[in-house]
Design a protein around this motif. Structure first.
Motif, short mmCIF file in Angstrom:
data_model
loop_
_atom_site.label_atom_id
_atom_site.label_comp_id
_atom_site.label_asym_id
_atom_site.label_seq_id
_atom_site.Cartn_x
_atom_site.Cartn_y
_atom_site.Cartn_z
N ASN A 50 -11.82 0.11 -25.68
CA ASN A 50 -10.93 -0.99 -26.07
C ASN A 50 -10.37 -0.78 -27.46
O ASN A 50 -9.18 -0.99 -27.70
N VAL A 51 -11.25 -0.36 -28.38
CA VAL A 51 -10.78 -0.10 -29.75
C VAL A 51 -9.72 1.00 -29.71
O VAL A 51 -8.64 0.88 -30.31
N LEU A 52 -10.02 2.06 -28.97
CA LEU A 52 -9.10 3.19 -28.88
C LEU A 52 -7.73 2.74 -28.36
O LEU A 52 -6.69 3.03 -28.94
N ARG A 53 -7.76 1.99 -27.27
CA ARG A 53 -6.53 1.51 -26.64
C ARG A 53 -5.76 0.56 -27.57
O ARG A 53 -4.55 0.70 -27.74
N ASN A 54 -6.48 -0.38 -28.19
CA ASN A 54 -5.81 -1.36 -29.05
C ASN A 54 -5.18 -0.72 -30.27
O ASN A 54 -4.04 -1.02 -30.63
N MET A 55 -5.91 0.19 -30.89
CA MET A 55 -5.38 0.87 -32.10
C MET A 55 -4.15 1.69 -31.73
O MET A 55 -3.15 1.71 -32.43
N GLN A 56 -4.25 2.38 -30.59
CA GLN A 56 -3.14 3.23 -30.17
C GLN A 56 -1.89 2.40 -29.90
O GLN A 56 -0.79 2.74 -30.34
N LYS A 57 -2.05 1.29 -29.20
CA LYS A 57 -0.90 0.44 -28.86
C LYS A 57 -0.32 -0.20 -30.12
O LYS A 57 0.90 -0.24 -30.32
N LYS A 58 -1.22 -0.72 -30.97
CA LYS A 58 -0.78 -1.42 -32.18
C LYS A 58 0.09 -0.53 -33.06
O LYS A 58 1.08 -0.97 -33.63
N HIS A 59 -0.30 0.73 -33.16
CA HIS A 59 0.43 1.63 -34.05
C HIS A 59 1.42 2.53 -33.32
O HIS A 59 1.94 3.49 -33.90
N ASP A 60 1.65 2.23 -32.02
CA ASP A 60 2.61 2.99 -31.24
C ASP A 60 2.35 4.50 -31.28
O ASP A 60 3.26 5.31 -31.40
N MET A 61 1.07 4.84 -31.25
CA MET A 61 0.70 6.26 -31.27
C MET A 61 0.68 6.79 -29.83
O MET A 61 0.68 6.02 -28.88
N SER A 62 0.58 8.11 -29.72
CA SER A 62 0.43 8.70 -28.40
C SER A 62 -1.02 9.12 -28.25
O SER A 62 -1.67 9.50 -29.22
N LEU A 63 -1.47 9.05 -27.00
CA LEU A 63 -2.88 9.39 -26.75
C LEU A 63 -2.97 10.39 -25.62
O LEU A 63 -2.33 10.22 -24.58
N LEU A 64 -3.75 11.43 -25.83
CA LEU A 64 -4.10 12.32 -24.72
C LEU A 64 -5.58 12.12 -24.48
O LEU A 64 -6.42 12.46 -25.32
N LEU A 65 -5.89 11.51 -23.36
CA LEU A 65 -7.28 11.18 -23.05
C LEU A 65 -7.80 12.12 -21.98
O LEU A 65 -7.24 12.19 -20.88
N ILE A 66 -8.87 12.80 -22.31
CA ILE A 66 -9.46 13.72 -21.33
C ILE A 66 -10.69 13.08 -20.75
O ILE A 66 -11.57 12.62 -21.49
N THR A 67 -10.74 13.01 -19.45
CA THR A 67 -11.88 12.35 -18.84
C THR A 67 -12.05 12.80 -17.39
O THR A 67 -11.11 13.27 -16.77
N HIS A 68 -13.27 12.66 -16.89
CA HIS A 68 -13.44 12.90 -15.45
C HIS A 68 -13.64 11.55 -14.76
O HIS A 68 -13.84 11.48 -13.56
N ASP A 69 -13.54 10.47 -15.55
CA ASP A 69 -13.84 9.14 -15.04
C ASP A 69 -12.54 8.40 -14.71
O ASP A 69 -11.84 7.91 -15.58
N LEU A 70 -12.23 8.34 -13.42
CA LEU A 70 -10.96 7.73 -13.02
C LEU A 70 -10.90 6.22 -13.27
O LEU A 70 -9.82 5.65 -13.41
N SER A 71 -12.06 5.57 -13.38
CA SER A 71 -12.01 4.12 -13.65
C SER A 71 -11.50 3.88 -15.07
O SER A 71 -10.84 2.88 -15.34
N VAL A 72 -11.79 4.80 -15.97
CA VAL A 72 -11.28 4.71 -17.34
C VAL A 72 -9.76 4.90 -17.33
O VAL A 72 -9.00 4.18 -17.97
N VAL A 73 -9.33 5.85 -16.52
CA VAL A 73 -7.91 6.19 -16.44
C VAL A 73 -7.07 4.97 -16.04
O VAL A 73 -6.03 4.69 -16.62
#
Ligand SMILES: Nc1ncnc2c1ncn2[C@@H]1O[C@H](COP(=O)(O)OP(=O)(O)OP(=O)(O)O)[C@@H](O)[C@H]1O
Ligand SMILES: [Mg+2]
Length: 330
Positions: free
Chosen positions: A196-219
Protein backbone atom coordinates in the motif's frame (compact mmCIF):
# COMPACT_ATOMS: atom_id res chain seq x y z
CA UNK A 1 1.94 9.93 -21.64
CA UNK A 2 5.66 10.53 -21.51
CA UNK A 3 7.75 7.40 -22.01
CA UNK A 4 10.09 6.79 -19.08
CA UNK A 5 11.66 3.52 -20.19
CA UNK A 6 12.15 2.01 -23.62
CA UNK A 7 14.03 -1.27 -23.78
CA UNK A 8 14.44 -3.17 -27.03
CA UNK A 9 15.75 -6.64 -27.73
CA UNK A 10 17.55 -7.31 -24.44
CA UNK A 11 19.56 -10.51 -24.48
CA UNK A 12 21.57 -11.74 -21.52
CA UNK A 13 23.73 -14.86 -21.62
CA UNK A 14 25.72 -16.40 -18.76
CA UNK A 15 28.54 -18.61 -20.01
CA UNK A 16 29.34 -21.42 -17.56
CA UNK A 17 31.30 -24.66 -17.46
CA UNK A 18 28.31 -26.80 -18.30
CA UNK A 19 27.20 -24.67 -21.25
CA UNK A 20 25.54 -21.32 -21.77
CA UNK A 21 22.47 -20.01 -19.99
CA UNK A 22 20.23 -17.85 -22.13
CA UNK A 23 18.61 -15.97 -19.26
CA UNK A 24 16.91 -13.28 -21.33
CA UNK A 25 16.12 -13.70 -25.03
CA UNK A 26 15.08 -10.51 -26.78
CA UNK A 27 12.88 -8.69 -24.27
CA UNK A 28 11.16 -5.36 -25.06
CA UNK A 29 9.76 -3.25 -22.24
CA UNK A 30 7.90 0.07 -22.29
CA UNK A 31 7.03 2.07 -19.20
CA UNK A 32 5.28 5.44 -19.26
CA UNK A 33 5.11 8.13 -16.61
CA UNK A 34 2.86 7.22 -13.68
CA UNK A 35 2.36 3.70 -14.99
CA UNK A 36 2.68 0.62 -12.87
CA UNK A 37 4.03 -2.32 -14.84
CA UNK A 38 4.25 -5.85 -13.48
CA UNK A 39 6.66 -8.49 -14.71
CA UNK A 40 5.45 -11.94 -13.72
CA UNK A 41 6.53 -15.51 -14.23
CA UNK A 42 7.83 -18.55 -12.40
CA UNK A 43 11.22 -18.75 -10.73
CA UNK A 44 14.18 -18.63 -13.09
CA UNK A 45 12.33 -17.12 -16.06
CA UNK A 46 14.59 -14.04 -16.15
CA UNK A 47 12.65 -11.35 -14.27
CA UNK A 48 15.50 -10.22 -12.03
CA UNK A 49 18.08 -10.34 -14.80
CA UNK A 50 15.80 -8.18 -16.98
CA UNK A 51 15.21 -5.59 -14.27
CA UNK A 52 18.83 -5.48 -13.22
CA UNK A 53 19.82 -5.00 -16.86
CA UNK A 54 17.60 -1.91 -16.97
CA UNK A 55 19.72 -0.47 -14.16
CA UNK A 56 22.85 -1.84 -15.84
CA UNK A 57 23.62 -3.89 -12.75
CA UNK A 58 24.48 -7.15 -14.53
CA UNK A 59 28.23 -7.47 -14.64
CA UNK A 60 29.32 -8.02 -18.22
CA UNK A 61 31.66 -9.92 -18.32
CA UNK A 62 31.07 -12.56 -17.06
CA UNK A 63 27.58 -12.08 -18.52
CA UNK A 64 27.16 -11.18 -22.17
CA UNK A 65 24.53 -8.45 -22.52
CA UNK A 66 23.22 -7.23 -25.86
CA UNK A 67 20.44 -4.77 -26.52
CA UNK A 68 19.30 -2.49 -29.31
CA UNK A 69 17.81 0.35 -27.25
CA UNK A 70 17.89 1.44 -23.63
CA UNK A 71 16.30 4.85 -23.22
CA UNK A 72 15.46 6.23 -19.83
CA UNK A 73 13.77 9.55 -19.20
CA UNK A 74 14.49 10.67 -22.76
CA UNK A 75 18.19 9.79 -22.52
CA UNK A 76 20.01 7.04 -24.36
CA UNK A 77 21.77 5.31 -21.45
CA UNK A 78 22.88 2.25 -23.41
CA UNK A 79 26.51 3.31 -23.36
CA UNK A 80 26.55 5.25 -20.10
CA UNK A 81 29.75 4.82 -18.11
CA UNK A 82 29.81 3.31 -14.63
CA UNK A 83 30.07 6.80 -13.16
CA UNK A 84 27.14 8.13 -15.22
CA UNK A 85 25.00 5.20 -14.10
CA UNK A 86 25.95 5.79 -10.47
CA UNK A 87 24.73 9.34 -10.81
CA UNK A 88 21.27 8.29 -11.97
CA UNK A 89 20.86 5.21 -9.76
CA UNK A 90 19.09 6.17 -6.55
CA UNK A 91 18.34 9.61 -7.93
CA UNK A 92 16.38 9.02 -11.13
CA UNK A 93 15.79 5.28 -10.94
CA UNK A 94 15.95 3.21 -7.82
CA UNK A 95 15.53 -0.37 -6.86
CA UNK A 96 13.96 -2.19 -3.93
CA UNK A 97 15.15 -5.74 -3.45
CA UNK A 98 13.43 -8.68 -1.82
CA UNK A 99 15.75 -9.10 1.08
CA UNK A 100 16.20 -5.92 3.08
CA UNK A 101 18.73 -7.58 5.35
CA UNK A 102 21.21 -8.05 2.52
CA UNK A 103 20.37 -4.74 0.80
CA UNK A 104 21.10 -2.71 3.92
CA UNK A 105 24.53 -2.17 5.41
CA UNK A 106 24.52 -4.09 8.72
CA UNK A 107 27.07 -1.85 10.43
CA UNK A 108 25.43 1.51 9.65
CA UNK A 109 22.26 2.86 11.27
CA UNK A 110 19.21 2.86 9.00
CA UNK A 111 18.89 6.63 9.32
CA UNK A 112 22.45 7.17 8.18
CA UNK A 113 21.87 5.01 5.11
CA UNK A 114 18.90 7.14 4.12
CA UNK A 115 20.79 10.37 5.00
CA UNK A 116 23.43 9.39 2.46
CA UNK A 117 20.90 9.45 -0.35
CA UNK A 118 20.15 13.11 0.37
CA UNK A 119 23.78 14.06 0.97
CA UNK A 120 24.92 12.35 -2.23
CA UNK A 121 22.14 13.35 -4.60
CA UNK A 122 20.82 16.59 -3.12
CA UNK A 123 24.07 17.96 -1.70
CA UNK A 124 22.52 18.86 1.66
CA UNK A 125 24.31 18.93 5.04
CA UNK A 126 24.20 15.96 7.43
CA UNK A 127 21.79 17.79 9.72
CA UNK A 128 19.40 18.72 6.90
CA UNK A 129 19.62 15.20 5.53
CA UNK A 130 18.46 13.78 8.86
CA UNK A 131 15.37 15.98 8.81
CA UNK A 132 14.57 14.73 5.28
CA UNK A 133 15.14 11.17 6.51
CA UNK A 134 12.70 11.55 9.40
CA UNK A 135 10.10 12.94 6.96
CA UNK A 136 10.71 10.05 4.55
CA UNK A 137 10.35 7.49 7.33
CA UNK A 138 7.10 9.13 8.42
CA UNK A 139 5.77 8.94 4.86
CA UNK A 140 6.42 5.21 4.64
CA UNK A 141 4.60 4.68 7.93
CA UNK A 142 7.55 3.98 10.21
CA UNK A 143 6.50 4.23 13.86
CA UNK A 144 8.67 6.59 15.97
CA UNK A 145 10.83 7.58 12.99
CA UNK A 146 13.29 9.73 14.93
CA UNK A 147 14.37 6.98 17.26
CA UNK A 148 14.05 4.21 14.63
CA UNK A 149 16.50 6.11 12.44
CA UNK A 150 19.14 5.43 15.09
CA UNK A 151 18.62 1.66 14.92
CA UNK A 152 20.81 -0.77 13.03
CA UNK A 153 19.03 -3.02 10.50
CA UNK A 154 19.11 -6.09 12.78
CA UNK A 155 17.28 -4.12 15.48
CA UNK A 156 14.22 -3.67 13.25
CA UNK A 157 11.53 -6.13 12.17
CA UNK A 158 11.39 -7.35 8.57
CA UNK A 159 8.49 -5.03 7.77
CA UNK A 160 10.31 -2.03 9.23
CA UNK A 161 13.46 -2.85 7.30
CA UNK A 162 11.43 -2.99 4.10
CA UNK A 163 10.05 0.46 4.97
CA UNK A 164 13.62 1.72 5.32
CA UNK A 165 14.30 0.42 1.80
CA UNK A 166 11.16 2.16 0.54
CA UNK A 167 12.26 5.42 2.20
CA UNK A 168 15.67 5.10 0.51
CA UNK A 169 14.15 4.27 -2.86
CA UNK A 170 11.71 7.19 -2.71
CA UNK A 171 14.17 9.65 -1.15
CA UNK A 172 15.03 11.51 -4.34
CA UNK A 173 11.59 11.03 -5.92
CA UNK A 174 12.98 9.05 -8.85
CA UNK A 175 11.19 8.74 -12.17
CA UNK A 176 11.24 4.95 -11.99
CA UNK A 177 11.15 2.55 -9.06
CA UNK A 178 12.00 -1.08 -9.69
CA UNK A 179 10.74 -3.37 -6.96
CA UNK A 180 11.95 -6.97 -7.24
CA UNK A 181 9.68 -9.19 -5.12
CA UNK A 182 9.60 -6.44 -2.47
CA UNK A 183 7.36 -8.27 -0.04
CA UNK A 184 8.04 -11.97 -0.58
CA UNK A 185 9.96 -12.27 2.69
CA UNK A 186 7.22 -10.64 4.80
CA UNK A 187 4.09 -11.85 6.61
CA UNK A 188 0.88 -11.46 4.62
CA UNK A 189 -0.49 -8.55 6.68
CA UNK A 190 2.83 -6.68 6.57
CA UNK A 191 3.03 -7.43 2.83
CA UNK A 192 -0.25 -5.61 2.28
CA UNK A 193 0.89 -2.59 4.31
CA UNK A 194 4.20 -2.30 2.47
CA UNK A 195 2.49 -2.69 -0.93
CA UNK A 196 0.00 0.00 0.00
CA UNK A 197 2.80 2.40 0.86
CA UNK A 198 4.53 1.55 -2.40
CA UNK A 199 1.37 2.09 -4.45
CA UNK A 200 0.36 5.30 -2.65
CA UNK A 201 3.79 6.92 -2.91
CA UNK A 202 4.06 5.98 -6.57
CA UNK A 203 0.63 7.41 -7.43
CA UNK A 204 1.06 10.54 -5.32
CA UNK A 205 4.30 11.47 -7.05
CA UNK A 206 3.28 10.25 -10.51
CA UNK A 207 6.27 7.92 -10.63
CA UNK A 208 6.59 4.81 -12.73
CA UNK A 209 6.86 1.41 -11.13
CA UNK A 210 8.25 -1.85 -12.42
CA UNK A 211 7.05 -4.50 -10.02
CA UNK A 212 8.52 -7.96 -10.25
CA UNK A 213 6.50 -10.68 -8.66
CA UNK A 214 5.29 -14.23 -9.02
CA UNK A 215 2.18 -13.37 -7.01
CA UNK A 216 -0.70 -12.59 -9.34
CA UNK A 217 -2.95 -11.43 -6.50
CA UNK A 218 -0.51 -8.57 -5.93
CA UNK A 219 -0.58 -7.77 -9.63
CA UNK A 220 -4.33 -7.30 -9.75
CA UNK A 221 -4.19 -4.63 -7.04
CA UNK A 222 -1.19 -2.70 -8.26
CA UNK A 223 -0.46 -3.06 -11.96
CA UNK A 224 -1.80 -1.16 -14.97
CA UNK A 225 0.13 -3.27 -17.49
CA UNK A 226 1.33 -6.84 -17.11
CA UNK A 227 4.19 -8.61 -18.89
CA UNK A 228 4.24 -12.38 -18.52
CA UNK A 229 7.65 -13.95 -18.92
CA UNK A 230 8.52 -17.57 -19.56
CA UNK A 231 11.98 -19.04 -19.91
CA UNK A 232 13.62 -15.77 -20.98
CA UNK A 233 10.89 -14.52 -23.30
CA UNK A 234 7.84 -12.32 -22.95
CA UNK A 235 4.87 -14.56 -23.78
CA UNK A 236 2.04 -12.09 -23.16
CA UNK A 237 1.66 -8.37 -22.57
CA UNK A 238 -1.65 -6.64 -21.85
CA UNK A 239 -3.53 -4.31 -19.55
CA UNK A 240 -4.26 -5.83 -16.16
CA UNK A 241 -7.96 -6.12 -17.10
CA UNK A 242 -7.17 -8.06 -20.26
CA UNK A 243 -4.68 -10.32 -18.50
CA UNK A 244 -7.29 -11.39 -15.98
CA UNK A 245 -10.39 -11.34 -18.16
CA UNK A 246 -9.01 -12.35 -21.53
CA UNK A 247 -5.68 -14.11 -21.15
CA UNK A 248 -4.63 -15.54 -24.51
CA UNK A 249 -1.57 -17.55 -23.59
CA UNK A 250 -2.06 -20.99 -22.01
CA UNK A 251 0.76 -20.13 -19.59
CA UNK A 252 -0.97 -16.93 -18.43
CA UNK A 253 -4.17 -18.91 -18.00
CA UNK A 254 -2.28 -21.49 -15.97
CA UNK A 255 -0.78 -18.82 -13.72
CA UNK A 256 -4.19 -17.27 -13.10
CA UNK A 257 -5.79 -20.65 -12.43
CA UNK A 258 -3.11 -21.46 -9.87
CA UNK A 259 -3.90 -18.43 -7.67
CA UNK A 260 -5.62 -19.95 -4.62
CA UNK A 261 -9.21 -18.78 -4.20
CA UNK A 262 -11.45 -18.99 -1.15
CA UNK A 263 -13.80 -21.25 -3.06
CA UNK A 264 -10.92 -23.69 -3.62
CA UNK A 265 -10.79 -24.89 -0.03
CA UNK A 266 -12.38 -28.22 -0.79
CA UNK A 267 -10.57 -28.82 -4.07
CA UNK A 268 -6.92 -29.35 -4.84
CA UNK A 269 -5.03 -26.32 -6.02
CA UNK A 270 -4.82 -26.02 -9.75
CA UNK A 271 -1.27 -26.03 -11.06
CA UNK A 272 0.59 -25.94 -14.35
CA UNK A 273 1.91 -29.45 -15.04
CA UNK A 274 5.67 -29.92 -15.29
CA UNK A 275 8.38 -27.37 -14.59
CA UNK A 276 10.19 -24.52 -16.29
CA UNK A 277 12.83 -25.97 -18.65
CA UNK A 278 16.41 -26.09 -17.45
CA UNK A 279 18.03 -22.92 -18.86
CA UNK A 280 20.64 -24.98 -20.69
CA UNK A 281 18.12 -27.45 -22.08
CA UNK A 282 15.32 -25.39 -23.55
CA UNK A 283 13.11 -27.39 -25.92
CA UNK A 284 12.75 -26.71 -29.63
CA UNK A 285 9.81 -24.64 -30.80
CA UNK A 286 7.71 -22.89 -28.20
CA UNK A 287 9.45 -23.21 -24.83
CA UNK A 288 6.11 -23.84 -23.16
CA UNK A 289 4.98 -26.68 -25.45
CA UNK A 290 5.99 -29.60 -23.17
CA UNK A 291 3.62 -28.24 -20.51
CA UNK A 292 0.85 -27.11 -22.83
CA UNK A 293 -2.26 -29.20 -23.33
CA UNK A 294 -2.96 -27.47 -26.65
CA UNK A 295 0.49 -28.06 -28.18
CA UNK A 296 0.56 -29.13 -31.84
CA UNK A 297 3.30 -30.20 -34.26
CA UNK A 298 3.87 -26.56 -35.14
CA UNK A 299 4.47 -25.70 -31.44
CA UNK A 300 7.14 -28.39 -31.20
CA UNK A 301 8.94 -27.05 -34.28
CA UNK A 302 8.80 -23.26 -34.34
CA UNK A 303 9.06 -20.53 -31.73
CA UNK A 304 5.93 -18.40 -32.15
CA UNK A 305 6.46 -14.67 -32.70
CA UNK A 306 4.90 -12.09 -30.39
CA UNK A 307 1.77 -11.00 -32.23
CA UNK A 308 -0.80 -8.33 -31.58
CA UNK A 309 -4.23 -9.70 -30.62
CA UNK A 310 -5.89 -6.45 -29.59
CA UNK A 311 -5.22 -2.92 -28.43
CA UNK A 312 -1.99 -3.04 -26.47
CA UNK A 313 -2.34 -6.81 -26.17
CA UNK A 314 0.38 -9.11 -27.50
CA UNK A 315 0.83 -12.84 -27.24
CA UNK A 316 3.52 -15.35 -28.24
CA UNK A 317 1.49 -18.42 -29.11
CA UNK A 318 0.63 -20.37 -32.29
CA UNK A 319 -2.86 -21.05 -30.95
CA UNK A 320 -3.89 -18.20 -28.67
CA UNK A 321 -7.16 -18.50 -26.76
CA UNK A 322 -8.97 -16.55 -29.49
CA UNK A 323 -8.28 -19.36 -32.00
CA UNK A 324 -9.17 -21.98 -29.43
CA UNK A 325 -12.53 -20.35 -28.81
CA UNK A 326 -13.23 -20.22 -32.53
CA UNK A 327 -12.37 -23.88 -32.88
CA UNK A 328 -14.34 -24.79 -29.77
CA UNK A 329 -11.25 -26.21 -28.00
CA UNK A 330 -11.11 -23.86 -25.02
N1 LIG B 1 25.01 -14.51 -12.17
C1 LIG B 1 24.45 -15.55 -12.81
N2 LIG B 1 25.22 -16.53 -13.33
C2 LIG B 1 24.66 -17.57 -13.98
N3 LIG B 1 23.34 -17.72 -14.19
C3 LIG B 1 22.54 -16.76 -13.70
C4 LIG B 1 23.04 -15.63 -12.98
N4 LIG B 1 21.99 -14.85 -12.61
C5 LIG B 1 20.88 -15.47 -13.09
N5 LIG B 1 21.21 -16.61 -13.74
C6 LIG B 1 20.29 -17.54 -14.41
O1 LIG B 1 19.44 -16.79 -15.26
C7 LIG B 1 18.12 -17.28 -15.25
C8 LIG B 1 17.17 -16.17 -14.89
O2 LIG B 1 17.38 -15.80 -13.55
P1 LIG B 1 16.55 -14.67 -12.79
O3 LIG B 1 17.23 -14.48 -11.49
O4 LIG B 1 16.39 -13.49 -13.65
O5 LIG B 1 15.16 -15.38 -12.59
P2 LIG B 1 13.84 -14.80 -11.86
O6 LIG B 1 12.76 -14.83 -12.86
O7 LIG B 1 14.16 -13.52 -11.21
O8 LIG B 1 13.56 -15.94 -10.76
P3 LIG B 1 13.07 -15.81 -9.22
O9 LIG B 1 11.58 -15.71 -9.28
O10 LIG B 1 13.52 -17.12 -8.62
O11 LIG B 1 13.74 -14.63 -8.61
C9 LIG B 1 18.12 -18.44 -14.27
O12 LIG B 1 18.24 -19.63 -14.98
C10 LIG B 1 19.34 -18.21 -13.43
O13 LIG B 1 19.86 -19.42 -12.95
MG1 LIG C 1 14.29 -12.89 -9.22
Amino acid sequence: MEQVLKLRNLKVIFPSHGGIIRAVEGVDLDIHQGESVALVGESGCGKSVTSQSVMRLIESPPAITRLDTLEFNGKDIKNYTHKQMQDIRGKEMSMIFQDAMTSLNPVMTCGKQIDEMYIRHKGVSKKEAREYTIEALKLVGMPEPRSRAKNFPHELSGGMRQRVLLAMAFACLPKLIIADEPTTALDVTIQAQVLNVLRNMQKKHDMSLLLITHDLSVVSNIADIVYVMYSGKIVEKASVEDIFHEPYHPYTRGLIASVPKLSDTEKEFSQIPGTVPHPMKKPNGCYFHPRCQHATKQCKKAMPPLISVGKNHEVRCHHPLKDMKKEGKA
